[in-house]
Design an enzyme around this catalytic site. Structure first.
Site, PDB file in Angstrom:
ATOM      1  N   TYR A  32      -1.054 126.693 134.902  1.00  0.00           N
ATOM      2  CA  TYR A  32      -2.050 127.041 135.913  1.00  0.00           C
ATOM      3  C   TYR A  32      -3.418 126.443 135.562  1.00  0.00           C
ATOM      4  O   TYR A  32      -4.095 125.868 136.420  1.00  0.00           O
ATOM      5  CB  TYR A  32      -2.138 128.566 136.036  1.00  0.00           C
ATOM      6  CG  TYR A  32      -3.243 129.029 136.944  1.00  0.00           C
ATOM      7  CD1 TYR A  32      -3.255 128.676 138.295  1.00  0.00           C
ATOM      8  CD2 TYR A  32      -4.311 129.781 136.452  1.00  0.00           C
ATOM      9  CE1 TYR A  32      -4.295 129.080 139.128  1.00  0.00           C
ATOM     10  CE2 TYR A  32      -5.345 130.188 137.283  1.00  0.00           C
ATOM     11  CZ  TYR A  32      -5.330 129.828 138.615  1.00  0.00           C
ATOM     12  OH  TYR A  32      -6.364 130.214 139.436  1.00  0.00           O
ATOM     13  N   PRO A  85     -16.893 128.468 138.819  1.00  0.00           N
ATOM     14  CA  PRO A  85     -16.052 129.648 138.994  1.00  0.00           C
ATOM     15  C   PRO A  85     -14.605 129.307 138.698  1.00  0.00           C
ATOM     16  O   PRO A  85     -14.090 128.288 139.161  1.00  0.00           O
ATOM     17  CB  PRO A  85     -16.219 129.980 140.483  1.00  0.00           C
ATOM     18  CG  PRO A  85     -16.530 128.668 141.126  1.00  0.00           C
ATOM     19  CD  PRO A  85     -17.344 127.912 140.111  1.00  0.00           C
ATOM     20  N   SER A 114     -16.073 133.960 139.798  1.00  0.00           N
ATOM     21  CA  SER A 114     -15.082 133.811 140.868  1.00  0.00           C
ATOM     22  C   SER A 114     -14.795 135.135 141.566  1.00  0.00           C
ATOM     23  O   SER A 114     -14.809 136.201 140.933  1.00  0.00           O
ATOM     24  CB  SER A 114     -13.777 133.271 140.272  1.00  0.00           C
ATOM     25  OG  SER A 114     -12.721 133.363 141.212  1.00  0.00           O
ATOM     26  N   TYR A 137     -14.535 133.570 147.979  1.00  0.00           N
ATOM     27  CA  TYR A 137     -13.435 133.146 148.832  1.00  0.00           C
ATOM     28  C   TYR A 137     -13.478 134.069 150.027  1.00  0.00           C
ATOM     29  O   TYR A 137     -13.356 135.291 149.862  1.00  0.00           O
ATOM     30  CB  TYR A 137     -12.098 133.288 148.091  1.00  0.00           C
ATOM     31  CG  TYR A 137     -11.724 132.075 147.277  1.00  0.00           C
ATOM     32  CD1 TYR A 137     -11.768 130.806 147.843  1.00  0.00           C
ATOM     33  CD2 TYR A 137     -11.315 132.189 145.962  1.00  0.00           C
ATOM     34  CE1 TYR A 137     -11.420 129.687 147.106  1.00  0.00           C
ATOM     35  CE2 TYR A 137     -10.964 131.067 145.213  1.00  0.00           C
ATOM     36  CZ  TYR A 137     -11.019 129.823 145.800  1.00  0.00           C
ATOM     37  OH  TYR A 137     -10.676 128.721 145.084  1.00  0.00           O
ATOM     38  N   THR A 163     -16.789 128.672 148.581  1.00  0.00           N
ATOM     39  CA  THR A 163     -15.857 127.565 148.328  1.00  0.00           C
ATOM     40  C   THR A 163     -15.228 127.142 149.646  1.00  0.00           C
ATOM     41  O   THR A 163     -14.612 127.960 150.333  1.00  0.00           O
ATOM     42  CB  THR A 163     -14.798 127.995 147.302  1.00  0.00           C
ATOM     43  OG1 THR A 163     -15.491 128.338 146.090  1.00  0.00           O
ATOM     44  CG2 THR A 163     -13.799 126.888 147.020  1.00  0.00           C
ATOM     45  N   LYS A 234     -19.479 124.860 148.061  1.00  0.00           N
ATOM     46  CA  LYS A 234     -18.773 124.208 146.957  1.00  0.00           C
ATOM     47  C   LYS A 234     -17.532 123.495 147.489  1.00  0.00           C
ATOM     48  O   LYS A 234     -16.662 124.123 148.106  1.00  0.00           O
ATOM     49  CB  LYS A 234     -18.358 125.246 145.910  1.00  0.00           C
ATOM     50  CG  LYS A 234     -17.491 124.705 144.784  1.00  0.00           C
ATOM     51  CD  LYS A 234     -17.278 125.735 143.704  1.00  0.00           C
ATOM     52  CE  LYS A 234     -16.412 125.233 142.575  1.00  0.00           C
ATOM     53  NZ  LYS A 234     -14.981 125.205 142.906  1.00  0.00           N
ATOM     54  N   HIS A 257     -12.505 120.298 143.333  1.00  0.00           N
ATOM     55  CA  HIS A 257     -11.785 121.481 142.830  1.00  0.00           C
ATOM     56  C   HIS A 257     -10.934 121.134 141.602  1.00  0.00           C
ATOM     57  O   HIS A 257      -9.824 121.641 141.432  1.00  0.00           O
ATOM     58  CB  HIS A 257     -10.921 122.073 143.947  1.00  0.00           C
ATOM     59  CG  HIS A 257     -10.714 123.563 143.864  1.00  0.00           C
ATOM     60  ND1 HIS A 257     -11.279 124.448 144.751  1.00  0.00           N
ATOM     61  CD2 HIS A 257      -9.998 124.329 143.005  1.00  0.00           C
ATOM     62  CE1 HIS A 257     -10.909 125.683 144.450  1.00  0.00           C
ATOM     63  NE2 HIS A 257     -10.130 125.640 143.377  1.00  0.00           N
TER      64      HIS A 257
HETATM   65  C1  LIG Z   1      -7.783 127.642 136.288  1.00  0.00           C
HETATM   66  C2  LIG Z   1      -8.800 127.329 137.349  1.00  0.00           C
HETATM   67  C3  LIG Z   1      -9.157 128.294 138.269  1.00  0.00           C
HETATM   68  C4  LIG Z   1     -10.094 128.013 139.263  1.00  0.00           C
HETATM   69  N1  LIG Z   1     -10.473 129.014 140.099  1.00  0.00           N
HETATM   70  C5  LIG Z   1     -11.449 128.770 141.018  1.00  0.00           C
HETATM   71  C6  LIG Z   1     -11.933 129.819 141.830  1.00  0.00           C
HETATM   72  O1  LIG Z   1     -11.527 130.972 141.707  1.00  0.00           O
HETATM   73  N2  LIG Z   1     -12.882 129.514 142.744  1.00  0.00           N
HETATM   74  C7  LIG Z   1     -13.395 128.242 142.883  1.00  0.00           C
HETATM   75  O2  LIG Z   1     -14.258 128.011 143.726  1.00  0.00           O
HETATM   76  N3  LIG Z   1     -12.969 127.240 142.085  1.00  0.00           N
HETATM   77  C8  LIG Z   1     -12.023 127.477 141.165  1.00  0.00           C
HETATM   78  N4  LIG Z   1     -11.631 126.461 140.336  1.00  0.00           N
HETATM   79  C9  LIG Z   1     -12.269 125.130 140.433  1.00  0.00           C
HETATM   80  C10 LIG Z   1     -13.486 125.028 139.513  1.00  0.00           C
HETATM   81  O3  LIG Z   1     -14.554 125.816 139.986  1.00  0.00           O
HETATM   82  C11 LIG Z   1     -14.010 123.591 139.401  1.00  0.00           C
HETATM   83  O4  LIG Z   1     -14.279 123.084 140.684  1.00  0.00           O
HETATM   84  C12 LIG Z   1     -13.092 122.626 138.662  1.00  0.00           C
HETATM   85  O5  LIG Z   1     -12.346 123.267 137.656  1.00  0.00           O
HETATM   86  C13 LIG Z   1     -13.927 121.509 138.048  1.00  0.00           C
HETATM   87  O6  LIG Z   1     -13.155 120.591 137.363  1.00  0.00           O
HETATM   88  P1  LIG Z   1     -12.931 120.586 135.766  1.00  0.00           P
HETATM   89  O7  LIG Z   1     -11.910 121.644 135.495  1.00  0.00           O
HETATM   90  O8  LIG Z   1     -12.452 119.217 135.500  1.00  0.00           O
HETATM   91  O9  LIG Z   1     -14.277 120.888 135.107  1.00  0.00           O
HETATM   92  C14 LIG Z   1     -10.682 126.716 139.341  1.00  0.00           C
HETATM   93  C15 LIG Z   1     -10.331 125.757 138.398  1.00  0.00           C
HETATM   94  C16 LIG Z   1      -9.402 126.038 137.406  1.00  0.00           C
HETATM   95  C17 LIG Z   1      -9.056 124.967 136.403  1.00  0.00           C
HETATM   96  C1  LIG Z   2      -6.721 130.853 145.955  1.00  0.00           C
HETATM   97  C2  LIG Z   2      -6.991 129.827 144.897  1.00  0.00           C
HETATM   98  C3  LIG Z   2      -6.766 130.315 143.497  1.00  0.00           C
HETATM   99  C4  LIG Z   2      -7.924 130.106 142.565  1.00  0.00           C
HETATM  100  C5  LIG Z   2      -8.352 128.687 142.475  1.00  0.00           C
HETATM  101  O1  LIG Z   2      -9.319 128.313 143.065  1.00  0.00           O
HETATM  102  C6  LIG Z   2      -7.626 127.729 141.669  1.00  0.00           C
HETATM  103  O2  LIG Z   2      -6.651 128.089 141.035  1.00  0.00           O
HETATM  104  O3  LIG Z   2      -8.047 126.547 141.660  1.00  0.00           O
END
Ligand SMILES: Cc1cc2nc3c(=O)[nH]c(=O)nc-3n(C[C@H](O)[C@H](O)[C@H](O)COP(=O)(O)O)c2cc1C
Ligand SMILES: CCCCC(=O)C(=O)O
Length: 359
Positions: A32, A85, A114, A137, A163, A234, A257
């Site tokens: 994940y 987040p 988040s 969200y 987001t 975002k 993302h």
């Molecule tokens: C495990 C995981 C969970 C994430 N959950 C969210 C989230 O809940 N909300 C959101 O806007 N972005 C979420 N993201 C995206 C991050 O905010 C971000 O845009 C992204 O991880 C940036 O890239 P990087 O991992 O290369 O730094 C998630 C990313 C990961 C890796």
């Molecule tokens: C509903 C999306 C789950 C959280 C998220 O943003 C991610 O896993 O990248």
């Protein structure tokens, strides 16, 4: 390596974090965190894109004092680096989002919390000491979202980050093969108990089912009507959407993302220039693939005000809780200050396109 502070760089922290996570969590949790959508082209692109720009350093500048301090929506940061987040920090460490927030506060950084948090937003607010934004969200159930936004504002969040790149969850094939398993006692206070009839859905399918697929630019007014907090969108990747964000009075967070949504989407360094040009007086932030101080330097030279860390913060958290996240932020801060000095730059307002050479 045993302790996060033994790690010399974010790559070593990632290895330690992954190892700790493999020991403590179900293997699907590593999938994940690591994974992207589809063929993971955008995920790979994020890692490679910053290096497309080489640096044009200037010589014979007095660099005895280098100031990395930045300002985002009026808040001073010790470095232009915040935490993006990400869902469910409780999977990485028992203290979850509170550990991340405490590290951000201690470092003079900023945490984006988040919606899919494992701690209540009031608990995280206390740990963050005012250094936090709330990521939303938007749920189909608007009243649940309204209540979250109003609680975040009351608890002292300084901005609302909506987001916009996930009306549906991307096709993350690792999780289709081996669905994400959550510990049965993992709290998800902003999600609430499963509604009847959803028992057979995987966790990702269930989150997906809560999100409002009908969200459009017109709904921003509703959001702006229920809060006084500044709004950040975002997931913006084009000049067209940056112009719309500006018309709607929102700030702009350039992101794909972390390659987890639309595979094949452009990377942030490819589009920062056009977005910044269209953003006018709006602030522009960026995330994706940042693992070195030099990446931060490039992002600022391309016109971003600050960068945010997704996976890097999670690896730090898994590697050693608050101390691990603190070390992540410290390494990036030190690398940025050194790279600035070696480029002949002593403050962030000196960073511009003249620093960059496209390979
Ligand atoms: C495990 C995981 C969970 C994430 N959950 C969210 C989230 O809940 N909300 C959101 O806007 N972005 C979420 N993201 C995206 C991050 O905010 C971000 O845009 C992204 O991880 C940036 O890239 P990087 O991992 O290369 O730094 C998630 C990313 C990961 C890796
Ligand atoms: C509903 C999306 C789950 C959280 C998220 O943003 C991610 O896993 O990248």
């Amino acid at each position: 390596m045993e302790h996060p502070t033994d790690c010399l760089n974010l790559r070593e922290l990632e290895l330690l974090g992954r190892q700790r996570l493999a020991d403590s969590a179900h293997p699907s949790v590593v999938d994940y965190y690591l994974g992207g959508a589809g063929d993971e082209r955008t995920l790979r692109g994020n890692r490679e894109a910053w290096a497309e720009w080489r640096l044009r350093p200037r010589m014979l500048v007095d660099i005895t004092e280098v100031d990395t301090s930045a300002s985002v929506l009026g808040l001073t940061l010790s470095s232009p680096v915040g935490i993006a987040p990400s869902a469910m920090h409780g999977l990485a460490h028992p203290e979850g989002e509170c550990a991340t927030a405490a590290a951000a506060a201690e470092a003079g950084s900023l945490m984006t919390l988040s919606t899919l948090s494992t701690r209540t937003l009031e608990d995280v607010a206390a740990a963050a000491q005012g250094r936090w934004w709330f990521q939303l969200y938007l749920y189909r159930d608007r009243e649940v979202s309204r209540a979250l936004v109003q609680r975040a504002e009351a608890a002292g969040a300084r901005a609302l980050v909506l987001t916009v790149d996930a009306p549906l969850v991307g096709r993350r094939e690792a999780l289709l093969r081996r669905p994400l398993q959550l510990p049965p006692d993992l709290p998800l206070p902003n999600v609430g108990p499963r509604t009847p009839g959803t028992e057979s859905l995987t966790h990702m399918q269930y989150f997906d089912s809560l999100l409002d697929t009908a969200l459009t630019w017109r709904d921003l007014e509703w959001l702006q009507g229920i809060t006084r907090l500044p709004l950040v969108l975002k997931g913006i990747l084009t000049a067209e959407d940056a112009a719309l964000a500006r018309e709607h009075g929102a700030h702009i967070w350039v992101s794909n993302h972390g390659g987890r949504q639309l595979d094949g989407a452009v990377t942030a360094p490819e589009v920062l220039g056009e977005v910044v040009a269209a953003a006018g007086d709006r602030e522009v932030y960026v995330d994706g693939g940042v693992t070195r101080g030099g990446d931060v330097l490039r992002a600022l030279a391309l016109g971003a005000r600050a960068v945010f860390l997704g996976r890097a913060a999670l690896w730090g958290l898994a590697a050693g809780g608050q101390a691990g996240v603190a070390h992540t932020l410290k390494l990036l801060h030190e690398e940025l200050a050194l790279d600035m000095a070696l480029c002949g730059k002593t403050a962030l307002d000196q960073l511009g396109p003249d620093l960059l050479h496209r390979r």
